[in-house]
Design a protein around this motif. Sequence first.
Motif, PDB file in Angstrom:
ATOM      1  N   LEU A 200      13.217   0.912   5.932  1.00  0.00           N
ATOM      2  CA  LEU A 200      11.694   0.904   6.327  1.00  0.00           C
ATOM      3  C   LEU A 200      11.649   1.518   7.665  1.00  0.00           C
ATOM      4  N   GLU A 201      10.773   2.413   7.922  1.00  0.00           N
ATOM      5  CA  GLU A 201      10.546   2.977   9.372  1.00  0.00           C
ATOM      6  C   GLU A 201       9.048   2.351   9.623  1.00  0.00           C
ATOM      7  N   PRO A 202       8.864   2.523  10.943  1.00  0.00           N
ATOM      8  CA  PRO A 202       7.738   2.001  11.608  1.00  0.00           C
ATOM      9  C   PRO A 202       6.488   2.631  11.101  1.00  0.00           C
ATOM     10  N   GLY A 203       5.574   2.036  10.632  1.00  0.00           N
ATOM     11  CA  GLY A 203       4.289   2.360  10.039  1.00  0.00           C
ATOM     12  C   GLY A 203       4.274   2.504   8.548  1.00  0.00           C
ATOM     13  N   ASP A 204       5.591   2.314   7.935  1.00  0.00           N
ATOM     14  CA  ASP A 204       5.789   2.498   6.343  1.00  0.00           C
ATOM     15  C   ASP A 204       4.802   1.359   5.869  1.00  0.00           C
ATOM     16  N   ALA A 205       4.711   0.139   6.086  1.00  0.00           N
ATOM     17  CA  ALA A 205       3.993  -0.883   5.769  1.00  0.00           C
ATOM     18  C   ALA A 205       2.538  -0.239   5.412  1.00  0.00           C
ATOM     19  N   GLU A 206       1.848   0.238   6.419  1.00  0.00           N
ATOM     20  CA  GLU A 206       0.522   0.658   6.594  1.00  0.00           C
ATOM     21  C   GLU A 206       0.433   2.061   5.799  1.00  0.00           C
ATOM     22  N   TYR A 211      -3.871   2.337  -0.351  1.00  0.00           N
ATOM     23  CA  TYR A 211      -4.342   3.479  -1.450  1.00  0.00           C
ATOM     24  C   TYR A 211      -5.381   2.614  -2.282  1.00  0.00           C
ATOM     25  N   ALA A 212      -6.066   3.656  -2.978  1.00  0.00           N
ATOM     26  CA  ALA A 212      -7.171   3.047  -3.901  1.00  0.00           C
ATOM     27  C   ALA A 212      -6.675   2.841  -5.277  1.00  0.00           C
ATOM     28  N   ALA A 213      -7.114   2.148  -6.107  1.00  0.00           N
ATOM     29  CA  ALA A 213      -6.754   2.028  -7.452  1.00  0.00           C
ATOM     30  C   ALA A 213      -7.625   2.937  -8.353  1.00  0.00           C
ATOM     31  N   SER A 214      -7.077   3.764  -9.282  1.00  0.00           N
ATOM     32  CA  SER A 214      -8.203   4.679 -10.200  1.00  0.00           C
ATOM     33  C   SER A 214      -8.008   4.178 -11.515  1.00  0.00           C
ATOM     34  N   ALA A 215      -7.633   3.072 -11.592  1.00  0.00           N
ATOM     35  CA  ALA A 215      -7.679   2.477 -12.975  1.00  0.00           C
ATOM     36  C   ALA A 215      -7.279   0.883 -13.055  1.00  0.00           C
ATOM     37  N   ARG A 216      -7.691   0.081 -14.141  1.00  0.00           N
ATOM     38  CA  ARG A 216      -7.530  -1.503 -14.287  1.00  0.00           C
ATOM     39  C   ARG A 216      -7.157  -1.393 -15.643  1.00  0.00           C
ATOM     40  N   ARG A 217      -5.906  -2.334 -15.806  1.00  0.00           N
ATOM     41  CA  ARG A 217      -5.671  -2.824 -17.142  1.00  0.00           C
ATOM     42  C   ARG A 217      -6.565  -3.757 -17.733  1.00  0.00           C
ATOM     43  N   ARG A 218      -7.176  -3.514 -18.788  1.00  0.00           N
ATOM     44  CA  ARG A 218      -8.130  -4.255 -19.383  1.00  0.00           C
ATOM     45  C   ARG A 218      -7.450  -5.867 -19.882  1.00  0.00           C
ATOM     46  N   ARG A 219      -8.062  -6.867 -19.457  1.00  0.00           N
ATOM     47  CA  ARG A 219      -7.288  -8.086 -19.721  1.00  0.00           C
ATOM     48  C   ARG A 219      -7.745  -8.601 -21.310  1.00  0.00           C
ATOM     49  N   PRO A 220      -6.856  -9.333 -21.840  1.00  0.00           N
ATOM     50  CA  PRO A 220      -7.052  -9.822 -23.151  1.00  0.00           C
ATOM     51  C   PRO A 220      -8.402 -10.478 -23.501  1.00  0.00           C
TER      52      PRO A 220
END
Length: 223
Positions: A200-206, A211-220
């Motif tokens: 890992l390089e400095p700044g990799d964590a950020e 990022y934003a999620a564009s989908a979500r798995r539907r729960r049972p």
Amino acid sequence: MSAAPIRFYFDYISHNAYLAFTQLALLRARFGREFALEPVLFAGLLNHYGQLGPAEVPPKARWMMLDVVRKARRLGVPIAKPASHPFVPLLALRVSFAPLDPDSRLRLVDALFRAVWAESVDVSDAREVARVLIAAGLDGTALVAFAQSDSAKGRLSESTERAIADGVFGVPSFRVDEQLFWGFDDLAHLELHLAGRDPLEPGDAERFTSYAASARRRRPDEA
């Protein structure tokens, strides 16, 4: 000033935690870092995050068990079929909070891990746990009695809650220098980090976690 110890989060129910534990002495010798043993209830982590355990997904459970056998044989680590799996690890976890000196506590954890994963012992049985600990040179009867106390039960709950607050989601996990390493296979990255060669390089964590999620798995339980 010596570096802070590496926090090792584990549950005896995890075969990969057993394998990771067998490597701690080598890491300590190589890098001069101590380890703080942190027993946690894996089921508590799973419940918190709404996940199934690996043993609850039959194809995954079979794959993981064979994968662990491969790794153990490659490492020269004793491995045996557990008495049952999954099992209730509460007794073994609670006894691990007994007030012992560091060497005795290490012997206790080692004895219990080996009992489960090298000797097929049922560590949900108080008599078996006492026998295992006596064989390790400890007062097994007193330790099992301690595990029934409110103090032991409370300390396990508190340890699991602290782990969740620390970002731990599975076992084995290692927390060192504000970094989290999860799973036996992440030991390679832990070693690189301790050697000062973390990819890992400095700044990799950020950079890589914003990022934003564009989908979500539907729960049972959702319509």
